[in-house]
Each structure stands twice: as structure tokens, then as C-alpha cells.
Design a protein around this motif. Structure first.
Motif, PDB file in Angstrom:
ATOM      1  N   ASP A  80       1.109  -7.033  40.119  1.00 32.95           N
ATOM      2  CA  ASP A  80       2.058  -6.456  39.164  1.00 32.95           C
ATOM      3  C   ASP A  80       2.759  -5.257  39.779  1.00 32.95           C
ATOM      4  N   ILE A  81       4.071  -5.282  39.690  1.00 33.40           N
ATOM      5  CA  ILE A  81       4.905  -4.230  40.248  1.00 33.40           C
ATOM      6  C   ILE A  81       5.667  -3.560  39.111  1.00 33.40           C
ATOM      7  N   ALA A  82       5.645  -2.232  39.115  1.00 30.59           N
ATOM      8  CA  ALA A  82       6.462  -1.456  38.181  1.00 30.59           C
ATOM      9  C   ALA A  82       7.629  -0.876  38.970  1.00 30.59           C
ATOM     10  N   ILE A  83       8.830  -1.078  38.458  1.00 28.25           N
ATOM     11  CA  ILE A  83      10.038  -0.566  39.098  1.00 28.25           C
ATOM     12  C   ILE A  83      10.669   0.434  38.140  1.00 28.25           C
ATOM     13  N   VAL A  84      10.830   1.656  38.601  1.00 28.23           N
ATOM     14  CA  VAL A  84      11.402   2.717  37.777  1.00 28.23           C
ATOM     15  C   VAL A  84      12.813   2.984  38.268  1.00 28.23           C
ATOM     16  N   SER A  85      13.796   2.618  37.448  1.00 28.74           N
ATOM     17  CA  SER A  85      15.188   2.819  37.844  1.00 28.74           C
ATOM     18  C   SER A  85      16.060   2.971  36.600  1.00 28.74           C
ATOM     19  N   PRO A  86      16.405   4.217  36.252  1.00 30.06           N
ATOM     20  CA  PRO A  86      17.296   4.410  35.104  1.00 30.06           C
ATOM     21  C   PRO A  86      18.604   3.639  35.254  1.00 30.06           C
ATOM     22  N   TYR A  87      19.155   3.617  36.463  1.00 29.39           N
ATOM     23  CA  TYR A  87      20.420   2.918  36.684  1.00 29.39           C
ATOM     24  C   TYR A  87      20.287   1.416  36.426  1.00 29.39           C
ATOM     25  N   LEU A  88      19.310   0.785  37.039  1.00 30.06           N
ATOM     26  CA  LEU A  88      19.133  -0.658  36.880  1.00 30.06           C
ATOM     27  C   LEU A  88      18.754  -1.006  35.441  1.00 30.06           C
ATOM     28  N   PHE A  89      17.912  -0.173  34.846  1.00 32.39           N
ATOM     29  CA  PHE A  89      17.520  -0.371  33.456  1.00 32.39           C
ATOM     30  C   PHE A  89      18.751  -0.361  32.548  1.00 32.39           C
ATOM     31  N   GLN A  90      19.606   0.645  32.721  1.00 30.85           N
ATOM     32  CA  GLN A  90      20.800   0.748  31.882  1.00 30.85           C
ATOM     33  C   GLN A  90      21.758  -0.420  32.130  1.00 30.85           C
ATOM     34  N   LYS A  91      21.859  -0.858  33.365  1.00 34.37           N
ATOM     35  CA  LYS A  91      22.725  -1.999  33.696  1.00 34.37           C
ATOM     36  C   LYS A  91      22.261  -3.254  32.941  1.00 34.37           C
ATOM     37  N   VAL A  92      20.962  -3.524  32.977  1.00 37.09           N
ATOM     38  CA  VAL A  92      20.424  -4.694  32.279  1.00 37.09           C
ATOM     39  C   VAL A  92      20.590  -4.533  30.778  1.00 37.09           C
ATOM     40  N   TRP A  93      20.353  -3.342  30.270  1.00 33.85           N
ATOM     41  CA  TRP A  93      20.489  -3.067  28.845  1.00 33.85           C
ATOM     42  C   TRP A  93      21.924  -3.352  28.387  1.00 33.85           C
ATOM     43  N   LYS A  94      22.904  -2.848  29.134  1.00 34.19           N
ATOM     44  CA  LYS A  94      24.310  -3.069  28.777  1.00 34.19           C
ATOM     45  C   LYS A  94      24.657  -4.563  28.814  1.00 34.19           C
ATOM     46  N   GLU A  95      24.211  -5.254  29.863  1.00 33.14           N
ATOM     47  CA  GLU A  95      24.494  -6.687  29.968  1.00 33.14           C
ATOM     48  C   GLU A  95      23.840  -7.465  28.830  1.00 33.14           C
ATOM     49  N   ALA A  96      22.617  -7.087  28.468  1.00 28.94           N
ATOM     50  CA  ALA A  96      21.914  -7.766  27.373  1.00 28.94           C
ATOM     51  C   ALA A  96      22.609  -7.490  26.044  1.00 28.94           C
ATOM     52  N   PHE A  97      23.034  -6.253  25.850  1.00 27.99           N
ATOM     53  CA  PHE A  97      23.755  -5.901  24.622  1.00 27.99           C
ATOM     54  C   PHE A  97      25.040  -6.712  24.501  1.00 27.99           C
ATOM     55  N   ALA A  98      25.815  -6.760  25.587  1.00 26.25           N
ATOM     56  CA  ALA A  98      27.075  -7.513  25.579  1.00 26.25           C
ATOM     57  C   ALA A  98      26.820  -8.999  25.350  1.00 26.25           C
ATOM     58  N   TYR A  99      25.776  -9.503  25.946  1.00 31.09           N
ATOM     59  CA  TYR A  99      25.431 -10.919  25.792  1.00 31.09           C
ATOM     60  C   TYR A  99      25.113 -11.236  24.332  1.00 31.09           C
ATOM     61  N   LYS A 100      24.288 -10.393  23.716  1.00 29.88           N
ATOM     62  CA  LYS A 100      23.922 -10.619  22.311  1.00 29.88           C
ATOM     63  C   LYS A 100      25.122 -10.395  21.392  1.00 29.88           C
ATOM     64  N   LYS A 101      25.876  -9.350  21.668  1.00 30.02           N
ATOM     65  CA  LYS A 101      27.061  -9.045  20.858  1.00 30.02           C
ATOM     66  C   LYS A 101      28.061 -10.197  20.899  1.00 30.02           C
ATOM     67  N   GLY A 102      28.116 -10.893  22.036  1.00 29.52           N
ATOM     68  CA  GLY A 102      29.025 -12.026  22.182  1.00 29.52           C
ATOM     69  C   GLY A 102      28.606 -13.244  21.378  1.00 29.52           C
ATOM     70  N   GLY A 103      27.459 -13.179  20.709  1.00 25.03           N
ATOM     71  CA  GLY A 103      27.021 -14.249  19.834  1.00 25.03           C
ATOM     72  C   GLY A 103      26.228 -15.356  20.500  1.00 25.03           C
ATOM     73  N   ALA A 104      25.838 -15.144  21.743  1.00 20.73           N
ATOM     74  CA  ALA A 104      25.076 -16.170  22.451  1.00 20.73           C
ATOM     75  C   ALA A 104      23.683 -16.331  21.841  1.00 20.73           C
ATOM     76  N   TYR A 105      23.183 -17.561  21.840  1.00 22.81           N
ATOM     77  CA  TYR A 105      21.843 -17.838  21.344  1.00 22.81           C
ATOM     78  C   TYR A 105      20.819 -17.366  22.373  1.00 22.81           C
ATOM     79  N   TRP A 106      19.834 -16.627  21.896  1.00 24.27           N
ATOM     80  CA  TRP A 106      18.831 -16.045  22.779  1.00 24.27           C
ATOM     81  C   TRP A 106      17.537 -15.917  21.988  1.00 24.27           C
TER      82      TRP A 106
END
Length: 184
Positions: A80-106
Motif C-alpha cells: 500500500d502506497i500513500a501519495i500526498v499531493s495537493p495539486y494532484l488531489f485537486q486536479k482529480v477532484w475538479k475532473e470528478a466534479f466536472a464529470y458528475k456535473k455533466g450528468g454522466a452515470y457513475w
């Protein structure tokens, strides 16, 4: 394990996490292997070397998760690896938000956002890779590391944390459960 159990009655949960989870050598991988593994991960993900941390039974030699409490690391265990990266975390968060906001099934979106609120991304909760590019890149990379067998015959899995605070807090949960069991 003996020292860990003794520390449960002497130290606070944060000190135990720092001493046993973050500090010291892996009981499973050599220092050279830990270095190489971290080097591959930080190079691929473009994160700082010190923000890649081996945790769990691959680090301590035994598990503190409730379902495997004090079980030794074995051939069925993951690294198990823990990766600490505010930048990467925020990038994934924004992409996930946009994906869900776009109405995609998840189907796992509620679970994903629940973990997100505790400061970490569980890749198994991301949208499927055919619809979400980050998921495919993540799993392809970690599956290739696993297949390479350079680090043994173990699955290599990782979580992404927003900050060291959230990683410490997550690790403290299991340590505090261990402490409660000692008090009983």
C-alpha cells in the motif's frame, strides 16, 4: 509487532503513526526496493519523492486494519502506497466534479465523494477508465508495477491524499482502534 503493541499503552495515536507507520524501514522490502518503487511512482505522477510513502503491512510487517488485525504480511497482501499531493488531489477532484456535473452515470460517485470529504481519493471509487482518463492511467501504471514483479509477487495499490494531515488522520483511525482493544 511487540514494540507496536507496547507503544499502544505509552504513546498517543499520532506518535504511534509517526513512529511505526511513517518512520523506519519496511519489514518486507529492502531499502533499495523502497527507493526504486518511490522513484518510479514520483517520476510517473510528477510528485515529490518524500510525498510517496509505503504504509500498511508492507511497511510494518503486519496489518492494523480491523479485518486483518495483527495478521502478518503474506503473499496475498498488497503493498500500500500513500501519495500526498495537493495539486494532484485537486486536479482529480475538479475532473470528478466536472464529470458528475455533466450528468454522466457513475455508480460509485457517492462513495467517492464521501472519501473525498475525508481528504483522500480511493481510485477504486473513480469512474470507469473508459469514461475518465485519470482512472485508466492510474490503474495501468499500478498494474504494470505489479506485473513487473520487481517488488515481489504483490499487488501494488495506492491512495491519493490532499495533505499529510489527512493521511495521518486516516492512519490514526486504526491505531486508535488498536488502543481501544488494549484498554478492554
Amino acid at each position: 509487532m511487540k514494540e507496536f503493541k507496547a507503544d499502544l499503552t505509552k504513546l498517543g495515536s499520532l506518535q504511534i503513526v509517526r513512529k511505526h507507520v511513517f518512520n523506519g524501514q519496511s519489514k518486507i522490502l529492502s531499502d533499495a526496493m523502497v527507493y526504486e518503487l518511490k522513484e518510479e511512482i514520483c517520476s510517473y505522477l510528477q510528485v515529490d519523492f518524500n510525498d510517496v510513502q509505503l504504509v500498511g503491512s508492507g511497511k510494518m510487517g503486519f496489518s492494523i486494519k480491523p479485518t486483518r488485525r495483527y495478521g502478518d504480511f503474506n503473499d496475498d497482501s498488497d503493498l500500500d502506497i500513500a501519495i500526498v499531493s495537493p495539486y494532484l488531489f485537486q486536479k482529480v477532484w475538479k475532473e470528478a466534479f466536472a464529470y458528475k456535473k455533466g450528468g454522466a452515470y457513475w455508480p460509485r460517485s457517492d462513495s467517492f465523494f464521501q472519501f473525498l470529504s475525508t481528504g483522500w481519493v480511493r481510485p477504486d471509487k473513480l469512474p470507469s477508465s473508459e469514461h475518465f482518463e485519470f482512472t485508466g492511467r492510474w490503474w495501468d501504471f499500478f498494474n504494470e508495477l505489479t506485473k513487473s514483479a520487481k517488488y515481489g509477487p504483490y499487488k501494488i495499490r495506492a491512495g491519493l491524499y490532499q495533505s499529510w494531515f489527512f493521511l495521518e488522520e486516516y492512519q490514526k483511525i486504526c491505531v486508535e482502534q488498536c488502543m481501544e482493544e488494549v484498554e478492554k
